[in-house]
Motif scaffolding. Sequence first.
Motif, PDB file in Angstrom:
ATOM      1  N   VAL A   1       0.822  -1.201   0.000  1.00  0.00           N
ATOM      2  CA  VAL A   1       0.000   0.000   0.000  1.00  0.00           C
ATOM      3  C   VAL A   1       0.862   1.260   0.000  1.00  0.00           C
ATOM      4  CG1 VAL A   1      -1.795   1.276   1.253  1.00  0.00           C
ATOM      5  CG2 VAL A   1      -1.857  -1.218   1.181  1.00  0.00           C
ATOM      6  N   GLU A   2       1.955   1.220   0.742  1.00  0.00           N
ATOM      7  CA  GLU A   2       2.827   2.393   0.855  1.00  0.00           C
ATOM      8  C   GLU A   2       4.240   1.935   1.155  1.00  0.00           C
ATOM      9  OE1 GLU A   2       3.285   6.484   3.572  1.00  0.00           O
ATOM     10  OE2 GLU A   2       1.468   5.243   3.680  1.00  0.00           O
ATOM     11  N   VAL A   3       5.201   2.562   0.521  1.00  0.00           N
ATOM     12  CA  VAL A   3       6.616   2.257   0.728  1.00  0.00           C
ATOM     13  C   VAL A   3       7.276   3.470   1.355  1.00  0.00           C
ATOM     14  CG1 VAL A   3       8.784   1.588  -0.359  1.00  0.00           C
ATOM     15  CG2 VAL A   3       6.636   0.703  -1.241  1.00  0.00           C
ATOM     16  N   GLY A   4       7.795   3.308   2.564  1.00  0.00           N
ATOM     17  CA  GLY A   4       8.479   4.381   3.255  1.00  0.00           C
ATOM     18  C   GLY A   4       9.931   4.048   3.482  1.00  0.00           C
ATOM     19  N   LEU A   5      10.667   5.025   3.974  1.00  0.00           N
ATOM     20  CA  LEU A   5      12.080   4.801   4.248  1.00  0.00           C
ATOM     21  C   LEU A   5      12.288   3.946   5.498  1.00  0.00           C
ATOM     22  CD1 LEU A   5      13.547   8.332   3.488  1.00  0.00           C
ATOM     23  CD2 LEU A   5      13.600   6.298   2.040  1.00  0.00           C
ATOM     24  N   ARG A   6      11.317   3.914   6.393  1.00  0.00           N
ATOM     25  CA  ARG A   6      11.462   3.130   7.619  1.00  0.00           C
ATOM     26  C   ARG A   6      10.482   1.974   7.691  1.00  0.00           C
ATOM     27  NH1 ARG A   6       9.908   2.577  12.910  1.00  0.00           N
ATOM     28  NH2 ARG A   6       8.047   3.837  12.544  1.00  0.00           N
ATOM     29  N   VAL A   7       9.262   2.157   7.194  1.00  0.00           N
ATOM     30  CA  VAL A   7       8.205   1.164   7.330  1.00  0.00           C
ATOM     31  C   VAL A   7       7.563   0.936   5.966  1.00  0.00           C
ATOM     32  CG1 VAL A   7       5.975   0.637   8.394  1.00  0.00           C
ATOM     33  CG2 VAL A   7       7.755   1.735   9.742  1.00  0.00           C
ATOM     34  N   THR A   8       7.231  -0.331   5.697  1.00  0.00           N
ATOM     35  CA  THR A   8       6.458  -0.700   4.516  1.00  0.00           C
ATOM     36  C   THR A   8       5.073  -1.148   4.959  1.00  0.00           C
ATOM     37  OG1 THR A   8       8.407  -1.367   3.244  1.00  0.00           O
ATOM     38  CG2 THR A   8       6.299  -2.271   2.562  1.00  0.00           C
ATOM     39  N   LYS A   9       4.029  -0.603   4.317  1.00  0.00           N
ATOM     40  CA  LYS A   9       2.651  -0.905   4.688  1.00  0.00           C
ATOM     41  C   LYS A   9       2.072  -1.913   3.697  1.00  0.00           C
ATOM     42  CE  LYS A   9       0.117   2.594   5.814  1.00  0.00           C
ATOM     43  NZ  LYS A   9      -0.773   3.780   5.723  1.00  0.00           N
ATOM     44  N   LEU A  10       1.562  -3.036   4.229  1.00  0.00           N
ATOM     45  CA  LEU A  10       0.984  -4.096   3.407  1.00  0.00           C
ATOM     46  C   LEU A  10      -0.476  -4.294   3.790  1.00  0.00           C
ATOM     47  CD1 LEU A  10       3.801  -6.816   3.659  1.00  0.00           C
ATOM     48  CD2 LEU A  10       3.543  -5.074   1.912  1.00  0.00           C
ATOM     49  N   ARG A  11      -1.288  -4.680   2.798  1.00  0.00           N
ATOM     50  CA  ARG A  11      -2.678  -5.067   3.042  1.00  0.00           C
ATOM     51  C   ARG A  11      -2.805  -6.561   2.789  1.00  0.00           C
ATOM     52  NH1 ARG A  11      -7.338  -2.568   3.767  1.00  0.00           N
ATOM     53  NH2 ARG A  11      -6.433  -0.539   3.229  1.00  0.00           N
ATOM     54  N   GLY A  12      -3.192  -7.298   3.855  1.00  0.00           N
ATOM     55  CA  GLY A  12      -3.290  -8.741   3.751  1.00  0.00           C
ATOM     56  C   GLY A  12      -4.496  -9.182   2.948  1.00  0.00           C
TER      57      GLY A  12
END
Length: 362
Positions: A184-195
């Motif tokens: 969903v979103e790619v960040g420099l510290r955290v990657t957000k995924l939708r299961g």
Amino acid sequence: MPWPAALLPLAADTPDPAASVKEAHESVTNAASFIEANWAGWLYLGLKILLILVIAAALRSLVRKSLTKLITRMNRGAEAVEGMALGGLLVNAERRRQRSEAIGSVLRSVASFLILGTASLMVLGALGINLGPLLASAGVAGVAIGFGARNLVTDFLSGVFMILEDQYGVGDKIDAGVASGEVVEVGLRVTKLRGDNGEIWYVRNGEIKRIGNLSQGWATAGVDIQVKPTESLPRIREVVGTLADRMAKETPWDERLWGPVEVLGLEEVLLASMTVRVSAKTMPGQQFAVERELRWRIKEAFDEAGIGIIGGLPPADEEDAPADPSAAVAPPSALANPASPQAQAAAPIPAPAASGSPRITK
């Protein structure tokens, strides 16, 4: 009334106006001489510091504007490709936008830090401040911060390299080990995924040890069909080939299928069944939809062709077959024979005769 002698001012305590004027004149003269002797150096130092600050600000502004124009050009190119045929397969505008913005943010921050840091050190050096102890203290502080925030530094560096290497992007379906789903979103510290069930996973980039990208290149759709071992294999291949040709010409399967539907052969042969493997190369992320459609079409085609599938409804000849008459006959019982030991043991005990029987009394 005469004043006491103790209260009368002494001649020595009275300030001399001539001496005060002379001292003031000497102070002004010394100050003027000092300024006259050093004003050139101060002017040179001020102009030098001002020049350093002006050059640093101009260079920082130039670099940031260049990076912004580069990012805008990348986004414009991604939007142009998005509108072309099969553009969605080659590039994702949102993915390119977030990736370019993240890279641009990192580059702008690094450029600003380097330019302003160098300018600050040059200004301190121009002022005559010894930079040795300052740099040594900064190095020790940096080491301490690095040890204390090593997880944060690891996450940040991992995110930077993931974005630079384009390992995954928005819209990709990935398996990150600790979690899997659509990015969903790619960040420099955290990657957000939708299961798959709609949940949101926040995965730190430093915790990702391996990444399986299921949306790059192509995917494979595989269907296993269990049929009776008495079925004709050439007939099965013919039926599957006919429905595959028809499916490849229909929308939207003509875009989702990137290769012909092939019957690979027998996957397993047992006494009561055999498994036929059907495979096809598909668009990334569309293999599950192709598998469901193939199962649907194969079931309809096999029913029309009279090919029995294991686990489905039995054929008509097996439904109309007469029942086994011996199934309604109960097994023989040992109690049916009165002479058998079982029958004798189950017989009731006869009552004693009424006459001549002894009576038991207390």
